[in-house]
Design an enzyme around this catalytic site. Structure first.
Site, PDB file in Angstrom:
ATOM      1  CB  THR A  10     -80.614  -1.587  36.730  1.00  0.00           C
ATOM      2  OG1 THR A  10     -81.332  -1.652  37.958  1.00  0.00           O
ATOM      3  CG2 THR A  10     -79.757  -2.809  36.573  1.00  0.00           C
ATOM      4  CB  VAL A  30     -66.923   7.735  18.307  1.00  0.00           C
ATOM      5  CG1 VAL A  30     -67.659   9.007  17.916  1.00  0.00           C
ATOM      6  CG2 VAL A  30     -67.874   6.785  19.005  1.00  0.00           C
ATOM      7  CB  VAL A 126     -85.899  -7.053  21.667  1.00  0.00           C
ATOM      8  CG1 VAL A 126     -86.234  -8.541  21.589  1.00  0.00           C
ATOM      9  CG2 VAL A 126     -87.127  -6.202  21.395  1.00  0.00           C
ATOM     10  CB  ILE A 130     -78.898 -10.908  22.451  1.00  0.00           C
ATOM     11  CG1 ILE A 130     -78.755 -11.731  23.724  1.00  0.00           C
ATOM     12  CG2 ILE A 130     -78.727 -11.767  21.211  1.00  0.00           C
ATOM     13  CD1 ILE A 130     -79.859 -12.780  23.892  1.00  0.00           C
ATOM     14  CD  GLU A 184     -88.595  -5.263  38.252  1.00  0.00           C
ATOM     15  OE1 GLU A 184     -88.739  -4.445  39.172  1.00  0.00           O
ATOM     16  OE2 GLU A 184     -87.863  -5.073  37.276  1.00  0.00           O
ATOM     17  CE  LYS A 199     -87.731  -7.818  26.856  1.00  0.00           C
ATOM     18  NZ  LYS A 199     -87.276  -8.676  27.970  1.00  0.00           N
ATOM     19  N   GLY A 296     -79.996  -7.329  32.649  1.00  0.00           N
ATOM     20  CA  GLY A 296     -78.908  -6.949  33.552  1.00  0.00           C
ATOM     21  C   GLY A 296     -78.252  -5.659  33.121  1.00  0.00           C
TER      22      GLY A 296
HETATM   23  N1  HSE Z   1     -87.503  -8.331  33.211  1.00  0.00           N
HETATM   24  C1  HSE Z   1     -86.844  -8.522  31.966  1.00  0.00           C
HETATM   25  C2  HSE Z   1     -86.377  -9.974  31.856  1.00  0.00           C
HETATM   26  C3  HSE Z   1     -85.689  -7.573  31.844  1.00  0.00           C
HETATM   27  O1  HSE Z   1     -86.485 -10.710  32.851  1.00  0.00           O
HETATM   28  O2  HSE Z   1     -85.944 -10.405  30.811  1.00  0.00           O
HETATM   29  C4  HSE Z   1     -85.163  -7.396  30.455  1.00  0.00           C
HETATM   30  O3  HSE Z   1     -86.087  -6.817  29.612  1.00  0.00           O
END
Ligand code: HSE
Length: 397
Positions: A10, A30, A126, A130, A184, A199, A296
């Site tokens: 992904t 760059v 993290v 963002i 998942e 995180k 995402g």
């Molecule tokens: N599984 C994580 C979430 C993906 O739902 O935030 C991003 O780290």
């Protein structure tokens, strides 16, 4: 400059898309063109534009002096760690979106990068797309960060939002999230808080400049949150959110991952669906908040490409980044103060004799009452609550 992408799932495929879609604007920023030379993956991708770039052995990338920058989007600690270490030792810059790798091996890989005059960056690890790591390290470097509290897991935020909107039970909404691709097939890491734990360990390591072990952070997920908990939350005009939080205590921090009941005045109250937000309090800044797409393909790839450009601009220079391998002892979480919302089957007299006069919430679930305590330490709460038949406790902010 030549780029290699290790792991074409992904995020890795998102990085390819960002680099190709925004090729011209990135080249302008760059000062030269960036070209993907290799894709490391077990699959062959017949007929895809990147088919000819695919290799199965990471040594091909490590041994190619043409490659300046490597992207690690494989996930997990091994073999990612072995591959990343080899790339840094071969004098290649590395960026990763892999929080498991960064939480576990961040200090080690930062040192390896410094020893080899290259960079190891991890903005995407993290908060997905963002910007949070570079703002903390650079823009807020003049501050003492006194608190970081974030909704840093999109899956659980989606589930809690839907449970609140629909009044459904956890399992029903989890299935919905899985069908939509937000959770998942094995959702454990998200719903039990392990993802958020890594995180907040990364963010806390960065603000104290030392290794914070994620295993030292008390962590509770959301799989025990029920439709009845949400009913109580609504009755007291609060939202339940999974927070990953770290607060300065003396010269260290106390951290926790847990569901919290937030009041409408709290900046994270209205962060809904899959969105993430990280609230930061600096001793000079005061309050700040970073909000956006926390997961995402393209949002996360956007952060990875931000690192690629940063490294391309510092091709011959290690950007100093403080994260020593010496372990930082976190403060004992039992001394942290908060208010607690409690559901109990004990009667009101028993509650009053344990906690004094509290405001009761009645008529939500037959055979029990809810109440919110005064602010007290975790240890005090535990001792008072031990006399009651507690159905559920959720901390209040
Ligand atoms: N599984 C994580 C979430 C993906 O739902 O935030 C991003 O780290």
């Amino acid at each position: 400059m030549k780029v290699a992408i290790m792991g074409f799932g992904t995020i890795g495929s998102g990085v390819y898309k960002v680099l190709t879609t925004n090729e011209d604007v990135i080249a302008k920023r760059v000062g030269e063109k960036l070209e993907v030379k290799y894709v490391l993956d077990r699959r062959e991708f017949p007929g895809e534009p990147w088919e000819k770039l695919v290799v199965g052995d990471y040594n091909i990338i490590a041994n190619d002096p043409d490659v300046d920058i490597v992207v690690e989007t494989m996930g997990g600690v091994e073999p990612a760690y072995t591959f990343v270490k080899a790339m840094l030792e071969a004098g290649k810059h590395v960026t990763t979106s892999n929080k498991a790798l960064v939480a576990d091996k961040g200090a080690d890989l930062i040192k390896t990068a410094r020893d080899n005059n290259v960079n190891f960056l991890f903005e995407a690890s993290v908060g997905g797309g963002i910007p949070i790591i570079r703002p903390i390290l650079e823009c807020l470097t003049g501050d003492v960060i006194e608190e970081i509290s974030g909704i840093v897991n999109g899956t659980t935020n989606f589930i809690l939002t839907k449970m609140t909107e629909e009044g459904s039970e956890f399992d029903v909404v989890l299935k919905e999230a899985q069908n939509l691709g937000y959770a998942e097939k094995d959702p454990t890491a998200d719903i039990e808080g392990h993802d958020a734990q890594r995180k907040i360990a990364i963010l806390t390591s960065l603000v104290c400049g030392q290794q914070v072990e994620y295993t030292d952070i008390p962590t509770e997920g959301i799989s025990h949150i029920t439709a009845n908990d949400i009913k109580y939350a609504k009755k007291i005009n609060r939202n339940i959110k999974l927070l990953a939080t770290s607060t300065a205590v003396g010269d260290t921090y106390v951290a926790r991952v847990a569901p919290y009941l937030l009041a409408p005045e709290h900046p994270l109250f209205a962060v809904n669906d899959v969105f993430n937000a990280i609230f930061v309090h600096g001793n000079m800044l005061g309050d700040g908040m970073f909000y956006g797409s926390g997961a995402g393909s393209l949002p996360t790839a956007s952060a990875v490409v931000g690192d690629i450009v940063e490294m391309a601009k510092h091709k011959n220079m290690n950007i100093p980044l403080e994260w020593k391998s010496e372990k930082k002892e976190l403060a004992d979480s039992s001394v942290v103060e908060s208010a607690f919302f409690v559901r109990t089957k004990s009667d009101k007299d028993a509650v009053k004799s344990a906690f004094g006069n509290v405001e009761f919430v009645e008529g939500v679930v037959d055979g029990e009452v809810g109440f919110t305590t005064d602010v007290m330490t975790e240890a005090e709460y535990e001792s008072k609550a031990s006399t009651l038949d507690v159905v559920k406790m959720i901390r209040v902010r």
